[in-house]
Design an enzyme around this catalytic site. Structure first.
Site, short mmCIF file in Angstrom:
data_model
loop_
_atom_site.label_atom_id
_atom_site.label_comp_id
_atom_site.label_asym_id
_atom_site.label_seq_id
_atom_site.Cartn_x
_atom_site.Cartn_y
_atom_site.Cartn_z
N HIS A 436 41.40 8.72 40.76
CA HIS A 436 41.06 10.04 41.25
C HIS A 436 41.07 11.06 40.00
O HIS A 436 40.49 11.72 39.32
CB HIS A 436 41.93 11.12 42.16
CG HIS A 436 40.98 12.55 42.52
ND1 HIS A 436 41.85 13.26 41.39
CD2 HIS A 436 40.66 12.69 43.66
CE1 HIS A 436 42.15 14.58 42.84
NE2 HIS A 436 41.44 14.04 43.39
N ASP A 726 27.32 44.57 31.54
CA ASP A 726 26.92 46.89 31.52
C ASP A 726 26.14 46.18 32.78
O ASP A 726 26.64 47.04 33.75
CB ASP A 726 26.96 47.62 30.78
CG ASP A 726 28.56 47.44 29.79
OD1 ASP A 726 29.08 47.64 31.35
OD2 ASP A 726 28.59 47.89 29.28
N CYS A 789 21.92 39.80 25.48
CA CYS A 789 23.67 39.06 24.43
C CYS A 789 24.64 39.58 25.41
O CYS A 789 26.04 39.63 24.28
CB CYS A 789 23.33 40.62 23.22
SG CYS A 789 23.83 42.08 24.01
#
Ligand code: ADP
Ligand code: MG
Ligand code: MG
Length: 841
Positions: A436, A726, A789
Site C-alpha cells: 500500500h 482573477d 498566465c
C-alpha cells in the site's frame, strides 16, 4: 426494456469501464483475449446498479447470473466459492475491500475439506472468510479481529498464523463468527456482500480518496463476483502481482512479487515479505513462463504497460486482474521511448501514455552525488526521489508538524493517506514494491522506501530502532526512493540530472504541440530555470515582486506616502534605475525571446506596514489607503489612471533596459485589470508617449466585463493574456484565499463541484468567458495574440481546454513548463474531436 444491471464476464469488454468499472471491464477483456480457462468465471454488477442502490433502491436480482456461473462451475454456491470484488471506473487501491471464499459455512467447509483432501486448507479458508466478511460486510473493527487471532495464537502457544492447527482454526472461526451475525446461507452471504461493497462507496476512506484525486461521487462502484481459485493449496500454489515491465524504472523486463501458499490479500497488504518474481522461474518454471507470455500479450493488446494480479493453483495459472500500470515519471518516459522504438506504439500514441502531472518527480531533488553519509538502513526503492525531514509516526503528526517531515510506519493503510500528502517522503519497515505504501507514494509522487526490515518501528513507544540506535519523533531522517537508502545524516539534496528519455519525450512533445509554452518569472534566476526547462518566453513578469525587495521598500513607501505629484516623481526617479536593472537581468536571460511585463497590479497598501505600526501623517495616509475589499479596489489599471507617473516610470525603465542588453527582447507591456476599453486606450497613450509607437501593448483579461466587450478592447490591444485566477474569482465571486479552507470542501461533498476551480479551470463557466473573449477579440483583430498566465496554465486538464479554445500559448511557473509542454502535445494529438477524459482515466 428493463435496464441490464448484471453482465457475465463473457459479455463485457474494456470499452465498458464506465458501466463495469475498470476491474470488471478488464476481466471481461482478458476473458476474451486470453480465453475463459485463464480467467476464473463470474459476473459484474454494474455501477448503475450501485447508483440506483445508493439512491434507496435494492440490489438487482442475481439469480440468473448466478445460475449461469453455477452451471459453468458444475456446482452450487456453497460448494462453489466466490470472491466479491469492488471496482470503480478508476482504481482506488485499498479503498473498497474484497471478500474471498464466500459461500463457506459450517456444512460447506466439510465438503471443501473432503473435495481437496485438505482439512487445514478448508478451515483456514473459512477462517479468512469469517474474518473478511465480518470486517467488510458487518463493520467489525480490524483491532477486534486481530485481538481474537492474537489470543488464539497465545493459547495455542504459536507465533505464526500458519502454525495454527485445524482445531485452533475451528475455534478461531467460531470466535470470529461470534463477533457478529453470520449468515450461514451462501445466497444471503452474497447479497450482503454486494450491498456492503456498494455501501463502502460512501465510506470515509473512499470519500477521502476521491477528494484527493478529484473523482466524482456520482460514479459509484461495480461489484465483481468471481469463482475462487486458490493460491493457498500448498507449495505448488501461489498468489502474486506482476508488471509487464519494471514498474519503478520502466526497464523492459517483467517484474513483480509473489507469495507461495497464500491468498491474494497477503501479497497486497505487505504483512508478509514476498519473493521477487524472477525466483518463480526456478520454483514454478512452467507457470512462470506462461505468465511472462501473457504479460507480453496483454501489453501488446492494450498498448500500455500492464499491472496484473495472478494466482497459481496447484501449478495452473489464472489471471485475476490487469490494468495500465501506475508508474513513476522515470518509468513513464522510459516506457514511452522504448515502446515507440520497439514499434509497440507510434510516437504520438507513446506520448499519450505519459501522465503530464507525474513528470514533476523528474524535477525533484536527489542525494548530492558526492554526499558523504552513513547508510543507516536499506529497503526496497519503492518511489523515486529523495526526501529529508523530521520523523513523524502518524498521519496526524505529519499534517500538524511545521516544516518538512518523513512519515515512518511499519506499514501503511488507507487511514495514513492524508499523511502522505503532508510528508516529503515515506519509510516503512515491512512490505514490498506492491505494498500500500509503495502504491500510494508513487501515485502521489512522494519518494518512498519500503520494507527496511532491519528497522523496528514501535508505534506505541513512538520510537524507531535500528542496530541499537534509537530515533524519536522530530529526529532528522533522509531517504532516497530511487536507491532504497536511508540515512540519519543531514545529506544535501540536489536537483536531478537530466533524464535522456525525458529529453526525448519533451522533444517529441514540442514537435506535436500547437500551443506555445512560456513561463511566469519575476527574477533572472527563475527565468534561467524556466529556459532550461524549455520556456519560450515570459508570459507574465509581476513587477510588484521587484518592489518587495528590501532596498526598494523605503523608496516604494516614500512614493506612496508622497503628498503631491512632485514628491511622488522624486521617489519614482530613484526607483527607475533599480527597476531598469531588474528588467535588464530578465532580458539578458531571455535573450531575444518575448517578455511580457505587467505594470504594477496590487493595491498600494500592500507595500505599507499596518497603520498601527505607523505614526502621525504616515499613519493617516496609510489609513486613507486602506480598503474594505482591496482585491476589488484601487489596483491594476485604476492605479495607473490616478497616478500616471507610476506607469510612465515603469515604461521608461523597460525601454532603457531593452536598449541596454545584448539581444533586444520582444517586449510586451501588459495592463492589468481592464474592464472598459477606455481604460486601455488612456494607458496606451501614456505608454506610447514614453516608449514611442510600435511597442506591443496588451491587457490582462480577468474581469467578466472585459470578456463581454473583448471586441472593443481588441481595438486597443496587440494581445490578450487571460488572468484566469482573477477571472475565476470575479466570475464566480469566490475569493481564492477564503474559499479553500471554508466552504469548498462542502461544495465538493455536495457534488456542486468536483475540484477546486482554482486548480482546474471551470470550463463550462469561466471557460465560456475565455472562449467568448478569444472569439470576439480575434473576430475584430485576426492577429490578436492570445495567452494564459493564471495558475491554470500549468494544469494539464486546463491546458487541454486552452488548446481547444484556440489560444496561442500558456504561461506557468518554471517547474510546470515541462508538464505544460507534454500536456499541450497531448491536447494537440487528441484533437478537437476528443478533448480527452478530464479524469485522466
Ligand atoms: P484490490 O482492488 O484491493 O486489489 P481485488 O478485488 O483485486 O482487490 O482482490 C484482492 C486480491 O484478492 C486479488 O489480488 C487476488 O489475489 C485475490 N482474489 C480476488 N478474487 C479472487 C478469486 N476469484 N480467486 C482467487 N483470488 C482472488
Ligand atoms: Mg484490497
Ligand atoms: Mg486487485
Amino acid at each position: 426494456m428493463e435496464e441490464k444491471l448484471v453482465y457475465d464476464f463473457e459479455e463485457g469488454s474494456r470499452d465498458m469501464r464506465e458501466l463495469l468499472g475498470g476491474k470488471g471491464a478488464n476481466i471481461a477483456e482478458m476473458t476474451r483475449v486470453l480465453g475463459a480457462d485463464r480467467v476464473p468465471a463470474g459476473f459484474t454488477v454494474t455501477t448503475e446498479a450501485c447508483v440506483a442502490y445508493l439512491k434507496g433502491g435494492d440490489i438487482p436480482d442475481l439469480g440468473e447470473a448466478l445460475a449461469h456461473l453455477e452451471e459453468k462451475a458444475g456446482k452450487q454456491l456453497g460448494e462453489l466459492l466466490v470472491s466479491v470484488r469492488s471496482g470503480a471506473r478508476e482504481s482506488m487501491p485499498g479503498m473498497l475491500d474484497t471478500i474471498l471464499n464466500l459461500g463457506l459455512n459450517d456444512t460447506t467447509v466439510e465438503a471443501l475439506a473432503r473435495a481437496t483432501g485438505n482439512e487445514r486448507f478448508a478451515w483456514d479458508s473459512y477462517r479468512r472468510f469469517a474474518q473478511m466478511f465480518g470486517n467488510v460486510a458487518k463493520g467489525v473493527p480490524t483491532d477486534q479481529i486481530e485481538d481474537l487471532i492474537a489470543a488464539r495464537k497465545r493459547e495455542a502457544g504459536v507465533k505464526l498464523d500458519t502454525e495454527l492447527s485445524v482445531a485452533d482454526l475451528q475455534q478461531l472461526t467460531a470466535d470470529l463468527k461470534g463477533l457478529y451475525e453470520f449468515p450461514e446461507d451462501p445466497r444471503e452471504q452474497l447479497e450482503a456482500a454486494v450491498r456492503a461493497v456498494f455501501d463502502s462507496w460512501k465510506g470515509d476512506r473512499a470519500v477521502a480518496y476521491r477528494r484527493l484525486h478529484g473523482i466524482p461521487d456520482s460514479w459509484g462502484t461495480a461489484v465483481n463476483v468471481q469463482q475462487m481459485v486458490f493460491g493457498n493449496m500448498g507449495e505448488s500454489s501461489c498468489s502474486g502481482v506482476a508488471f509487464s515491465r519494471d514498474e519503478i524504472t520502466g526497464a523492459p523486463e517483467p517484474s513483480g512479487d509473489y507469495l507461495v501458499n497464500a491468498q491474494g490479500e497477503d501479497v497486497v497488504s505487505g504483512v508478509r515479505t514476498p519473493h521477487d518474481l524472477s525466483e518463480m522461474a526456478t520454483s514454478m518454471p512452467e507457470a512462470h513462463e506462461e505468465l511472462i507470455g501473457i504479460l507480453r500479450e496483454l501489453e501488446r493488446h492494450y498498448g500500455d504497460m500492464q499491472d496484473t494480479e495472478f494466482t497459481v493453483e496447484e501449478g495452473r495459472l489464472y489471471m485475476l486482474q490487469t490494468r495500465s500500470a501506475k508508474r513513476p515519471a522515470q518509468a513513464a518516459v522510459r516506457f514511452a521511448v522504448d515502446a515507440a522504438e520497439e514499434g509497440l506504439l507510434s510516437r504520438e500514441e507513446a506520448l499519450l501514455t505519459v501522465e503530464p502531472a507525474a513528470l514533476d518527480a523528474l524535477l525533484h531533488p536527489t542525494f548530492g552525488p558526492d554526499a558523504d553519509f552513513d547508510v543507516l538502513v536499506r529497503g526496497v526503492p519503492a518511489s523515486p526521489g529523495a526526501a529529508k525531514g523530521a520523523i513523524v509516526f502518524t498521519a496526524r503528526e505529519a499534517v500538524e508538524h511545521d516544516g518538512d517531515v518523513v512519515l515512518v510506519r511499519p506499514f501503511t493503510e488507507a487511514d495514513d493517506v492524508a499523511g502522505f500528502d503532508a510528508a516529503r517522503g515515506i519509510l516503512t519497515s515491512e512490505g514490498g514494491k506492491a505494498s500500500h505504501a509503495a502504491l500510494v507514494a508513487r501515485g502521489m509522487g512522494r519518494p518512498c522506501v519500503c520494507g527496511a526490515s532491519e528497522m523496528d518501528v514501535d508505534l506505541a513507544a513512538k520510537e524507531m530502532r535500528v542496530n541499537g540506535a534509537v530515533f524519536r519523533e522530530g529526529d532528522l531522517i533522509a531517504l532516497d526512493g530511487t536507491s532504497g537508502v536511508v540515512t540519519a545524516d543531514d545529506v544535501p539534496l540536489v536537483d536531478p540530472e537530466v533524464d535522456e528519455n525525458f529529453e526525448t519525450v519533451l522533444a517529441w512533445a514540442d514537435d506535436a504541440r500547437r500551443l506555445g509554452v512560456r513561463t511566469n518569472a519575476d527574477t533572472p534566476d527563475e527565468a534561467q530555470k524556466a529556459r532550461e526547462l524549455g520556456a519560450e518566453g515570459i508570459g507574465l513578469c509581476r513587477t510588484e515582486h521587484m518592489f518587495m525587495a528590501a532596498d526598494r521598500q523605503p523608496l516604494m513607501r516614500a512614493m506612496i506616502m508622497a503628498e503631491g505629484e512632485e514628491e511622488r516623481k522624486e521617489a519614482l526617479d530613484q526607483l527607475e534605475p533599480l527597476q531598469q536593472a531588474d528588467f535588464e537581468g530578465l532580458f539578458e536571460e531571455m535573450a531575444g525571446l518575448p517578455v511580457c511585463i505587467r505594470l504594477l497590479d496590487p493595491p498600494l497598501h500592500e507595500f505599507l506596514p499596518h497603520p498601527d505600526e505607523l505614526e502621525g501623517a504616515e499613519r493617516e495616509r496609510a489609513e486613507a489607503l486602506r480598503e474594505t475589499n482591496p482585491m476589488l479596489g484601487t489596483r491594476g489599471c485604476r492605479l495607473h489612471i490616478i497616478y500616471p507617473e507610476i506607469p510612465r516610470m515603469q515604461v521608461r525603465a523597460i525601454v532603457k533596459a531593452a536598449a541596454a542588453v545584448r539581444e533586444r527582447p520582444r517586449v510586451e507591456i501588459m495592463v492589468p485589470l481592464v474592464a472598459y476599453e477606455r481604460e486601455l486606450s488612456l494607458l496606451r497613450e501614456i505608454i506610447e508617449e514614453e516608449a514611442g509607437e510600435g511597442v506591443s501593448v496588451g491587457t490582462m483579461i480577468e474581469l467578466p466585463r472585459a470578456c463581454f466587450v473583448a471586441d472593443k478592447i481588441a481595438d486597443q490591444a496587440d494581445f490578450f493574456s487571460f488572468g484566469t485566477n482573477d477571472l475565476t474569482q470575479t466570475a464566480l465571486g469566490f475569493s481564492r484565499d477564503d474559499v479553500e479552507g471554508r466552504f469548498l470542501a462542502k461544495y465538493i461533498d455536495r457534488g456542486i463541484v468536483d475540484r477546486s476551480p482554482f486548480e482546474t479551470l471551470d470550463t463550462s463557466g469561466v471557460g465560456w468567458l475565455v472562449r467568448l473573449a478569444a472569439w470576439t477579440g480575434r473576430e475584430r483583430k485576426p492577429d490578436l495574440e492570445l495567452g494564459v498566465c493564471g495558475e491554470h496554465g500549468g494544469d494539464p486538464d486546463s491546458v487541454a481546454f486552452f488548446d481547444l479554445a484556440g489560444l496561442d500559448y500558456v504561461s506557468c511557473s518554471p517547474y510546470r513548463v515541462p508538464i505544460a509542454r507534454v500536456a499541450a502535445a497531448q491536447a494537440a494529438i487528441r484533437g478537437v474531436s476528443d478533448p480527452g477524459d478530464p479524469s485522466g482515466g
